[in-house]
Motif scaffolding. Sequence first.
Motif, PDB file in Angstrom:
ATOM      1  N   ILE A  70       0.834  -1.210   0.000  1.00  0.00           N
ATOM      2  CA  ILE A  70       0.000   0.000   0.000  1.00  0.00           C
ATOM      3  C   ILE A  70       0.868   1.259   0.000  1.00  0.00           C
ATOM      4  CG2 ILE A  70      -2.036  -1.047   1.017  1.00  0.00           C
ATOM      5  CD1 ILE A  70      -1.300   0.206   3.686  1.00  0.00           C
ATOM      6  N   SER A  71       2.129   1.099  -0.292  1.00  0.00           N
ATOM      7  CA  SER A  71       2.987   2.285  -0.298  1.00  0.00           C
ATOM      8  C   SER A  71       3.933   2.293  -1.496  1.00  0.00           C
ATOM      9  CB  SER A  71       3.767   2.381   1.013  1.00  0.00           C
ATOM     10  OG  SER A  71       4.552   1.222   1.199  1.00  0.00           O
ATOM     11  N   ARG A 127      -9.062  -3.018  -5.393  1.00  0.00           N
ATOM     12  CA  ARG A 127      -7.662  -3.411  -5.194  1.00  0.00           C
ATOM     13  C   ARG A 127      -7.541  -3.932  -3.770  1.00  0.00           C
ATOM     14  NH1 ARG A 127      -4.962   1.996  -6.591  1.00  0.00           N
ATOM     15  NH2 ARG A 127      -7.035   2.745  -6.161  1.00  0.00           N
ATOM     16  N   ASP A 128      -7.854  -5.193  -3.593  1.00  0.00           N
ATOM     17  CA  ASP A 128      -7.870  -5.817  -2.266  1.00  0.00           C
ATOM     18  C   ASP A 128      -6.453  -6.204  -1.855  1.00  0.00           C
ATOM     19  OD1 ASP A 128      -8.325  -7.123   0.078  1.00  0.00           O
ATOM     20  OD2 ASP A 128      -9.807  -8.518  -0.724  1.00  0.00           O
ATOM     21  N   TYR A 156      -6.434   2.756 -12.826  1.00  0.00           N
ATOM     22  CA  TYR A 156      -7.234   1.996 -11.872  1.00  0.00           C
ATOM     23  C   TYR A 156      -8.723   2.302 -11.988  1.00  0.00           C
ATOM     24  CZ  TYR A 156      -2.658   0.890 -10.297  1.00  0.00           C
ATOM     25  OH  TYR A 156      -1.365   0.451 -10.268  1.00  0.00           O
ATOM     26  N   ARG A 157      -9.085   3.055 -13.015  1.00  0.00           N
ATOM     27  CA  ARG A 157     -10.512   3.261 -13.261  1.00  0.00           C
ATOM     28  C   ARG A 157     -11.066   1.984 -13.881  1.00  0.00           C
ATOM     29  NH1 ARG A 157      -8.334   4.668 -17.998  1.00  0.00           N
ATOM     30  NH2 ARG A 157      -9.567   4.586 -19.890  1.00  0.00           N
ATOM     31  N   LEU A 158     -12.363   1.811 -13.814  1.00  0.00           N
ATOM     32  CA  LEU A 158     -12.979   0.642 -14.449  1.00  0.00           C
ATOM     33  C   LEU A 158     -12.631   0.661 -15.926  1.00  0.00           C
ATOM     34  CD1 LEU A 158     -16.522   0.415 -12.795  1.00  0.00           C
ATOM     35  CD2 LEU A 158     -14.547  -1.045 -12.422  1.00  0.00           C
ATOM     36  N   TRP A 197      -3.642  -5.088  -7.585  1.00  0.00           N
ATOM     37  CA  TRP A 197      -4.241  -4.710  -6.310  1.00  0.00           C
ATOM     38  C   TRP A 197      -3.283  -3.887  -5.451  1.00  0.00           C
ATOM     39  CZ3 TRP A 197      -0.905  -7.090  -3.159  1.00  0.00           C
ATOM     40  CH2 TRP A 197      -0.386  -8.322  -3.536  1.00  0.00           C
ATOM     41  N   GLN A 198      -2.075  -3.663  -5.913  1.00  0.00           N
ATOM     42  CA  GLN A 198      -1.155  -2.833  -5.147  1.00  0.00           C
ATOM     43  C   GLN A 198      -1.567  -1.369  -5.255  1.00  0.00           C
ATOM     44  OE1 GLN A 198       2.406  -4.298  -7.083  1.00  0.00           O
ATOM     45  NE2 GLN A 198       2.987  -5.346  -5.203  1.00  0.00           N
TER      46      GLN A 198
END
Length: 166
Positions: free
Chosen positions: A43-44, A127-128, A60-62, A72-73
Amino acid sequence: MPVKGTDLVLKNIKSFGGGFERHLNKTMEQARKMLDDEISKNISLSCHSLEDLRKAGHPYRLGGPGLHSPNWQVHTQSGEMLKSKTSGTIPARYAGGQFRATAYVAMDERLEYNAYVIYGTSKMIPRDFLHGSLANKRDDLWKLVAESLSAGFRQPATFGIETKNY
């Protein structure tokens, strides 16, 4: 984490001596640190600035093109997401015929953006990073726990990793 073959495990615990719970808690702290470090790393990311992401067409848009795999990062922008991460352990306990020890990493749900990133929105892909990080480290975590605890047993036991979705 559920343990299979409780009769063998209880026999092993007796042979392990009074330090079993202390050893289990120490092992779970190592597992917590391993998972916490992996999630922090995921996450960084800083390989793209906000301007780079704009130039890439907001990947990261649909329906976006994506910049890297795994997708997912998360790239650091304000640092609030990283600050909202917590982790800890719950000491080992014996209840209902089972030993339980818990290590966890969680995100503060009061920071709405966490949920938007993890579950996505009508405009942004999910983004899990929690489950993605766990999947990356699952084998290492399992190996750590199995080797650490089996080292003191006369006969090896079987361990499993349990995950919860909230």
